[in-house]
Scaffold this motif. Structure first.
Motif, PDB file in Angstrom:
ATOM      1  N   VAL A 262      21.336  -7.521  18.318  1.00  9.44           N
ATOM      2  CA  VAL A 262      20.075  -6.900  18.755  1.00  9.44           C
ATOM      3  C   VAL A 262      20.052  -6.911  20.275  1.00  9.44           C
ATOM      4  CG1 VAL A 262      17.552  -6.969  18.688  1.00  9.44           C
ATOM      5  CG2 VAL A 262      18.862  -7.714  16.694  1.00  9.44           C
ATOM      6  N   ALA A 263      19.836  -5.744  20.880  1.00 15.64           N
ATOM      7  CA  ALA A 263      19.739  -5.652  22.331  1.00 15.64           C
ATOM      8  C   ALA A 263      18.289  -5.558  22.759  1.00 15.64           C
ATOM      9  CB  ALA A 263      20.498  -4.424  22.837  1.00 15.64           C
ATOM     10  N   TRP A 264      17.995  -6.122  23.934  1.00 13.08           N
ATOM     11  CA  TRP A 264      16.676  -6.001  24.554  1.00 13.08           C
ATOM     12  C   TRP A 264      16.790  -5.024  25.718  1.00 13.08           C
ATOM     13  CZ3 TRP A 264      12.362  -9.066  23.021  1.00 13.08           C
ATOM     14  CH2 TRP A 264      12.640 -10.028  22.056  1.00 13.08           C
ATOM     15  N   GLN A 265      15.797  -4.146  25.847  1.00 16.23           N
ATOM     16  CA  GLN A 265      15.839  -3.149  26.911  1.00 16.23           C
ATOM     17  C   GLN A 265      14.457  -2.966  27.534  1.00 16.23           C
ATOM     18  OE1 GLN A 265      18.546  -1.921  27.967  1.00 16.23           O
ATOM     19  NE2 GLN A 265      20.036  -1.726  26.329  1.00 16.23           N
ATOM     20  N   LYS A 266      14.459  -2.654  28.829  1.00 13.26           N
ATOM     21  CA  LYS A 266      13.253  -2.202  29.517  1.00 13.26           C
ATOM     22  C   LYS A 266      13.465  -0.737  29.886  1.00 13.26           C
ATOM     23  CE  LYS A 266      11.948  -6.627  31.659  1.00 13.26           C
ATOM     24  NZ  LYS A 266      11.740  -7.325  32.955  1.00 13.26           N
ATOM     25  N   LEU A 267      12.548   0.113  29.466  1.00 10.13           N
ATOM     26  CA  LEU A 267      12.698   1.547  29.687  1.00 10.13           C
ATOM     27  C   LEU A 267      11.524   2.089  30.485  1.00 10.13           C
ATOM     28  CD1 LEU A 267      13.764   2.646  26.081  1.00 10.13           C
ATOM     29  CD2 LEU A 267      15.234   1.965  27.981  1.00 10.13           C
ATOM     30  N   GLN A 268      11.803   2.718  31.616  1.00  8.70           N
ATOM     31  CA  GLN A 268      10.770   3.438  32.358  1.00  8.70           C
ATOM     32  C   GLN A 268      10.922   4.917  32.033  1.00  8.70           C
ATOM     33  OE1 GLN A 268       9.368   2.252  36.237  1.00  8.70           O
ATOM     34  NE2 GLN A 268       9.682   4.313  37.030  1.00  8.70           N
ATOM     35  N   ILE A 269       9.855   5.512  31.529  1.00 12.35           N
ATOM     36  CA  ILE A 269       9.905   6.887  31.043  1.00 12.35           C
ATOM     37  C   ILE A 269       8.909   7.730  31.816  1.00 12.35           C
ATOM     38  CG2 ILE A 269       9.653   8.370  29.011  1.00 12.35           C
ATOM     39  CD1 ILE A 269      10.228   5.857  27.310  1.00 12.35           C
ATOM     40  N   ASP A 270       9.398   8.769  32.434  1.00 14.00           N
ATOM     41  CA  ASP A 270       8.549   9.692  33.188  1.00 14.00           C
ATOM     42  C   ASP A 270       7.863  10.650  32.216  1.00 14.00           C
ATOM     43  OD1 ASP A 270       7.368  11.560  34.833  1.00 14.00           O
ATOM     44  OD2 ASP A 270       9.082  11.732  36.189  1.00 14.00           O
ATOM     45  N   VAL A 271       6.547  10.577  32.143  1.00 14.75           N
ATOM     46  CA  VAL A 271       5.787  11.460  31.243  1.00 14.75           C
ATOM     47  C   VAL A 271       4.922  12.424  32.046  1.00 14.75           C
ATOM     48  CG1 VAL A 271       5.787   9.887  29.271  1.00 14.75           C
ATOM     49  CG2 VAL A 271       3.993   9.679  31.009  1.00 14.75           C
ATOM     50  N   SER A 272       5.351  12.724  33.272  1.00 18.53           N
ATOM     51  CA  SER A 272       4.552  13.603  34.125  1.00 18.53           C
ATOM     52  C   SER A 272       4.411  15.000  33.533  1.00 18.53           C
ATOM     53  CB  SER A 272       5.166  13.692  35.528  1.00 18.53           C
ATOM     54  OG  SER A 272       6.517  14.116  35.463  1.00 18.53           O
ATOM     55  N   SER A 273       5.373  15.412  32.705  1.00 22.45           N
ATOM     56  CA  SER A 273       5.287  16.743  32.089  1.00 22.45           C
ATOM     57  C   SER A 273       4.547  16.736  30.758  1.00 22.45           C
ATOM     58  CB  SER A 273       6.696  17.312  31.891  1.00 22.45           C
ATOM     59  OG  SER A 273       7.445  16.484  31.008  1.00 22.45           O
ATOM     60  N   CYS A 274       4.129  15.543  30.309  1.00 20.64           N
ATOM     61  CA  CYS A 274       3.449  15.435  29.011  1.00 20.64           C
ATOM     62  C   CYS A 274       1.943  15.650  29.173  1.00 20.64           C
ATOM     63  CB  CYS A 274       3.698  14.069  28.381  1.00 20.64           C
ATOM     64  SG  CYS A 274       5.443  13.715  28.039  1.00 20.64           S
ATOM     65  N   THR A 275       1.406  16.487  28.318  1.00 16.94           N
ATOM     66  CA  THR A 275      -0.045  16.724  28.340  1.00 16.94           C
ATOM     67  C   THR A 275      -0.724  16.243  27.064  1.00 16.94           C
ATOM     68  OG1 THR A 275       0.282  18.966  27.479  1.00 16.94           O
ATOM     69  CG2 THR A 275       0.183  18.698  29.879  1.00 16.94           C
ATOM     70  N   LYS A 309       2.710  11.097  37.483  1.00 13.03           N
ATOM     71  CA  LYS A 309       1.379  11.684  37.570  1.00 13.03           C
ATOM     72  C   LYS A 309       1.208  12.668  36.426  1.00 13.03           C
ATOM     73  CE  LYS A 309       0.733  11.352  42.582  1.00 13.03           C
ATOM     74  NZ  LYS A 309       0.434  12.112  43.828  1.00 13.03           N
ATOM     75  N   THR A 310       0.174  12.476  35.631  1.00 18.35           N
ATOM     76  CA  THR A 310       0.002  13.303  34.447  1.00 18.35           C
ATOM     77  C   THR A 310      -1.468  13.394  34.045  1.00 18.35           C
ATOM     78  OG1 THR A 310       0.453  13.430  32.062  1.00 18.35           O
ATOM     79  CG2 THR A 310       0.550  11.258  33.053  1.00 18.35           C
ATOM     80  N   PRO A 311      -1.895  14.548  33.544  1.00 19.66           N
ATOM     81  CA  PRO A 311      -3.249  14.672  33.002  1.00 19.66           C
ATOM     82  C   PRO A 311      -3.479  13.728  31.821  1.00 19.66           C
ATOM     83  CG  PRO A 311      -2.250  16.828  33.328  1.00 19.66           C
ATOM     84  CD  PRO A 311      -1.166  15.820  33.526  1.00 19.66           C
ATOM     85  N   LEU A 312      -2.379  13.296  31.192  1.00 22.48           N
ATOM     86  CA  LEU A 312      -2.477  12.393  30.043  1.00 22.48           C
ATOM     87  C   LEU A 312      -2.955  11.002  30.443  1.00 22.48           C
ATOM     88  CD1 LEU A 312      -1.898  12.394  26.987  1.00 22.48           C
ATOM     89  CD2 LEU A 312       0.435  11.655  27.504  1.00 22.48           C
ATOM     90  N   HIS A 313      -2.923  10.691  31.724  1.00 21.33           N
ATOM     91  CA  HIS A 313      -3.365   9.376  32.200  1.00 21.33           C
ATOM     92  C   HIS A 313      -4.777   9.055  31.723  1.00 21.33           C
ATOM     93  CE1 HIS A 313      -3.920   5.951  34.871  1.00 21.33           C
ATOM     94  NE2 HIS A 313      -5.032   6.515  35.309  1.00 21.33           N
ATOM     95  N   ARG A 314      -5.657  10.047  31.715  1.00 19.24           N
ATOM     96  CA  ARG A 314      -7.041   9.818  31.306  1.00 19.24           C
ATOM     97  C   ARG A 314      -7.131   9.353  29.851  1.00 19.24           C
ATOM     98  NH1 ARG A 314     -10.782  12.462  34.739  1.00 19.24           N
ATOM     99  NH2 ARG A 314      -9.760  13.663  36.389  1.00 19.24           N
TER     100      ARG A 314
END
Length: 421
Positions: A262-275, A309-314
């Motif tokens: 089992v591996a442990w991972q930290k993932l940073q995912i850019d969701v700036s294009s996600c609405t 930066k994303t409108p989904l932040h709200r």
């Protein structure tokens, strides 16, 4: 005449019996799965030695996680050592700060005959023979339980010359075995790398540092093989052991052998294009598969950090949303488990426009910028605030001050904007 060579497995920090804390409240199934991950990695270690038909195995301490391990863990270790012994593979072992050095013979069965344990009282030496001649001189020193006195250098006296004198023979190769913080962790039997490099020893097999590490990948003389299985989110990436080959008049060859199931991972995912949350769900899933492709094992526990930066932040800042998203991701693929989704997104707010408006937000941004320029004043202010509540300012706050300032600024803007209730 062919040049002499020797191959061995360098491992350590097995931590048999180590608990996995924190996941039980999130998933009984994954908590149960992880309790078997370390024993599975240990079994893979034994298989690696048998498959490669190595000359010997070195274990550089912390075979167990507690000085009084369970009988089950002891028997698993002993059985593994017996399998190596049946294949004619000896094991050279130094105890670490977690190991039951003082209770082996009084409370547990003595290690099998093929296991040679270095003394904890001072340097000790063994000669590994092949075809009736000494091939490798091994020197090492173990821990008594938990503590090596601060005035004791654990590597002092472990040299090729000392091994020749103690054993009354020379050999083509020499290996040192210690459980040490080296100069990477000064709290656990530190020693100066210069001492090791000037000892005449060809390769130092070290334990204690859980991350695989070599002093020089081109000419490795000192190595930490790392732990065989990551235990929490601090131990990300592939985990395993080293397969080491020493040849006359050549640099050591060190190959990493993955062992973790089992591996442990930290993932940073850019969701700036996600609405929408559905789009964020898809982005997380794609990132999990991409990370798993390089994880060197099938199963994976991940912590996800959403950024951009994303409108989904709200939507993401609303109570319960991140937890619902985490559960839906986990329901999709049983070989992945996301233990937490952390929101580091920001609203698509034009800070330049806010400054031009000249309202309260503009004053807030100016003040935030001023604080960022005077780090000492900010730290002093935080220390004063903590002291007023009879608390000590954590060093992690000081180390992460820039990020915390940005998060505080974003939180304040969210509250003014009404994004958070």
């Amino acid at each position: 005449m062919a040049k002499k060579h020797v191959t061995f497995i360098h491992s350590g920090d097995l931590h048999l019996g180590a608990p996995f804390r924190g996941l039980r409240s999130l998933s009984d199934a994954w908590a149960d799965r992880l309790t078997e991950a370390i024993p599975e990695a240990f079994d893979r270690l034994i298989e690696a030695a048998l498959t490669r038909q190595v000359d010997f195995v070195v274990l550089a301490g912390d075979v167990f996680d507690a000085s009084r391990p369970s009988y089950r863990d002891v028997i698993r270790f002993v059985d593994g050592m017996k399998r190596l012994g049946e294949a004619g593979i000896p094991v050279y072992y130094c105890t670490g700060n977690h190991d039951p050095y003082t209770s082996w013979k009084s409370d547990y069965a003595a290690p099998p005959e093929n296991v040679h344990m270095f003394s904890a009282e001072g340097p000790s030496f063994f000669a590994h023979t092949k075809d009736g001649r000494a091939l490798v001189l091994l020197g090492g020193r173990g821990y008594y339980n938990h503590v090596v006195p601060a005035d004791v250098d654990i590597a002092k006296g472990i040299t090729r010359a000392a091994a020749v004198k103690a054993l009354g023979t020379s050999a083509p190769f020499s290996v040192g075995v210690v459980h040490t913080g080296l100069n990477l962790d000064p709290t656990k039997a530190p020693t100066d790398p210069a001492r090791l490099l000037s000892s005449g020893i060809d390769y130092w097999a070290c334990g204690h540092i859980h991350q695989p590490w070599l002093n020089d990948p081109r000419d490795p003389r000192i190595g930490f093989s790392g732990c065989i299985q990551g235990r929490d989110i601090k131990e990300t990436g592939a985990r395993g052991c080293f397969a080491v080959t020493l040849r006359e008049n050549a640099c050591a060859q060190v190959e990493f052998v993955p062992l973790a199931s089992v591996a442990w991972q930290k993932l940073q995912i850019d969701v700036s294009s996600c609405t929408t949350l559905a789009q964020a769900h898809d982005a997380i899933t794609r990132a999990l598969f991409a990370a798993n492709g390089t994880a060197q094992c099938e199963e994976m526990v991940a912590r996800v950090f959403l950024a951009g930066k994303t409108p989904l932040h709200r939507v993401l800042v609303q109570p319960g949303v991140l937890e619902d998203l985490r559960r839906e991701v986990n329901n999709g693929y049983p070989v992945f488990f996301v233990d937490s989704i952390v929101d580091r997104t920001s609203a698509d707010i034009s800070r330049s426009a806010l400054k031009e408006e000249g309202l309260f937000e503009a004053t807030l941004l100016r003040r935030s910028k001023a604080l960022g320029k005077d780090r000492d004043a900010t730290v002093a202010h935080l220390q004063d605030e903590f002291l007023q509540h009879s608390l000590q300012l954590p060093s992690t706050c000081v180390n992460r001050l820039d990020r915390l300032e940005k998060e505080a600024e974003q939180l304040a803007l969210d509250l003014l904007d009404g994004s958070r209730s």
